[in-house]
Design an enzyme around this catalytic site. Structure first.
Site, short mmCIF file in Angstrom:
data_model
loop_
_atom_site.label_atom_id
_atom_site.label_comp_id
_atom_site.label_asym_id
_atom_site.label_seq_id
_atom_site.Cartn_x
_atom_site.Cartn_y
_atom_site.Cartn_z
N ASP A 114 0.84 -1.20 0.00
CA ASP A 114 0.00 0.00 0.00
C ASP A 114 0.87 1.25 0.00
OD1 ASP A 114 -1.99 1.85 0.20
OD2 ASP A 114 -2.64 1.29 2.22
N ASP A 331 -1.42 4.85 -8.79
CA ASP A 331 -1.84 3.82 -7.84
C ASP A 331 -1.97 2.44 -8.48
OD1 ASP A 331 -2.87 2.62 -5.49
OD2 ASP A 331 -4.90 2.82 -6.27
#
Ligand SMILES: *[C@@H]1O[C@H](CO)[C@@H](O)[C@H](O)[C@H]1NC(C)=O
Ligand SMILES: *[C@@H]1O[C@H](CO)[C@@H](O)[C@H](O)[C@H]1NC(C)=O
Ligand SMILES: *[C@@H]1O[C@H](CO)[C@@H](O)[C@H](O)[C@H]1NC(C)=O
Ligand SMILES: *[C@@H]1O[C@H](CO)[C@@H](O)[C@H](O)[C@H]1NC(C)=O
Ligand SMILES: *[C@@H]1O[C@H](CO)[C@@H](O)[C@H](O)[C@H]1NC(C)=O
Ligand SMILES: *[C@@H]1O[C@H](CO)[C@@H](O)[C@H](O)[C@H]1NC(C)=O
Length: 445
Positions: A114, A331
């Protein structure tokens, strides 16, 4: 004389950050920051040295995409009354999270990767799994991989601290904090890292990963002093998270990089350089200033993200050029690319046949054998061409119409997102030390 001085001072400011005006127009609840590099600059060829410290990452599916930037922005915008990213959480089949194996005090364990959060944690054996109301449910409901069998290698923090973090669609993870060694890429050991062994979670797992590795900044760590049920901002303490510790312990140059593979839902993560992947076009590289997108104005204080963001020059598609400047978050956990609505619409119209917007998915769909337009993103004057095959998801078929989803979606009021559909076409270097994002083209032919 004075005019000249004032004039050159002004030029210097503009040169220092050419897109300051773009960043002032942030949607509600969003703040952009331009971090300063902490390390002397190096030439790109030096930076682009192949790192021997690299590890595989692999895609995992779960019942939620709560940790994709699109879902986090959606939940956030609904709370602050914004209009961007509404209902994107309903397209929950379309987030791929990436997992990677680390060795945690000698025990191999799979963690989610993440780049939007900073805490690193693993689930401990006797943890309590709770539902949305906080009521205990069987551990199996949280769907973790194998739990971490031991305790902290160097004991708990003193005085005792705990982690409390609330992710995208309300997932909550909390537990005591302590110190352990974490080994990455086979033999790169970060010693005495502050980590959490979670003992209470509301979590939608994938039955594979047993925790999460956060690669964002120290300013958004979530440690609190005091009993575990209390986490007011006054008791929050900042600590040195994984990547910061790795750099301060001299284990890595201050950059990491991610290459997402095509077709295979896997990739490579490299520390301190670039991974030895095939098909890099080292002639086509681009460097831009790193912008950090922060989510603010959230009622719950313990809910912070910061995302690695860039401002590209614009887009080329279907022989047209669009040079309006917008911030885009990079992302790997978001499958599609989310663009300004007018641009998403224009690019989708350029498919043959044109793609149509389906409300049920909040995405565009076209015939599964449609011809996609030629699309490229221009970053720092360099063109990053999308593989046409990546622009249509042939396995995401709407059963009603038989149409396939395209990779270009509307991102409302933004900030916009460059997801896997883009990342498959470039190696992405998160050059934290120089506050730059760097891209090296990976052409598909
Ligand atoms: C979001 O979902 C709700 C409930 O399904 C629906 O009423 C609403 O119209 C949707 N909003 C948008 C913008 O699609
Ligand atoms: C964990 O659970 C096992 C069996 O359920 C129990 O024997 C053990 O004492 C528990 N350990 C802790 C630290 O609570
Ligand atoms: C989790 O650990 C904390 C700190 O050790 C403890 O106070 C709390 O009771 C534990 N919670 C659960 C559900 O085991
Ligand atoms: C261990 O590190 C060295 C140098 O840092 C590297 O050359 C080697 O390939 C690494 N071995 C493994 C198994 O990762
Ligand atoms: C995880 O495993 C449980 C039990 O086997 C199953 O019910 C659940 O659907 C699985 N979840 C995922 C995301 O694979
Ligand atoms: C990717 O998958 C498509 C269709 O499934 C196939 O035609 C193509 O050759 C694959 N590409 C690679 C690089 O494996």
């Amino acid at each position: 004389m004075l005019t000249v001085v004032i004039f050159s001072f002004f030029l210097l400011l503009v040169a220092a950050f050419p897109h300051a005006d773009v960043l002032k127009r942030a949607p509600p609840g969003i703040r952009f920051q331009t971090p300063k590099g902490t390390h002397p600059s190096l030439s790109f060829s030096k930076l682009a040295e192949t790192s021997h410290n690299h590890q595989r990452i692999h895609g995992v599916r779960s019942k939620t995409n709560a940790r994709s930037v699109a879902a986090i922005l959606g939940a956030h915008q609904r709370q602050v009354g914004g209009t961007g990213y509404e209902n994107i959480t309903v397209t929950n089949a379309y987030g791929t999270q990436y997992a990677t194996e680390v060795t945690w005090s000698g025990v191999p364990i799979n963690l989610l990767l993440d780049t939007g959060s900073s805490d690193t944690w693993a689930i401990q054996r006797n943890f309590s799994c709770v539902d949305y109301a906080g009521e205990p449910v069987p551990q199996i409901v949280c769907a973790f991989g194998p739990s971490y069998p031991a305790t902290f290698q160097y004991g708990e923090t003193s005085p005792p601290q705990h982690m409390f973090i609330r992710y995208g669609d309300g997932e909550i993870v909390t537990g005591p904090m302590g110190f352990s060694d974490i080994t990455l890429a086979g033999n790169l050991t970060v010693t005495k890292l502050q980590v959490c062994l979670a003992n209470n979670t509301y979590w939608y797992g994938n039955n594979v990963t047993s925790g999460l590795m956060g690669l964002a900044f120290p300013s958004i760590t979530n440690a609190y002093i005091g009993p575990q049920y209390e986490h007011d901002p006054g008791s929050q303490v900042e600590y040195s998270p994984l990547f910061t510790s790795m750099v301060s312990q001299g284990k890595s140059r201050p950059m990491f990089s991610i290459a997402i593979d095509r077709n295979s839902s896997s990739g490579v993560l490299a520390w301190g350089g670039i991974p030895p992947v095939k098909g890099l076009d080292r002639e086509n590289d681009a460097s831009v200033d790193m912008v950090i997108t922060n989510l603010i104005d959230i009622p719950e204080t313990a809910y912070e993200y910061s995302f690695y963001t860039i401002i590209p020059d614009g887009w080329d598609y279907d022989q047209k050029t669009d040079i309006k400047k917008y911030p885009y978050i990079v992302d790997s956990g978001t499958t599609l690319c989310y663009l300004p609505p007018y641009l998403a619409s224009a690019i989708n119209q350029a498919f043959n046949p044109s793609a149509v917007w389906l409300w049920a998915y909040m995405a565009y769909f076209t015939s599964c054998d449609a011809t996609p337009p030629i699309v490229s993103l221009v970053i720092a004057g360099k063109r990053f061409l999308f593989n046409p095959a990546d622009l249509i998801y042939r396995d995401m078929v709407d059963p009603e119409t038989g149409l396939c989803m395209t990779a270009i979606a509307s991102g409302g009021t933004g900030p916009y997102i460059l997801g896997d559909a883009f990342m498959q076409n470039a190696l992405v270097v998160f050059d934290v030390g120089h506050a730059q994002m760097r891209f090296i083209s990976r052409p598909y032919y």
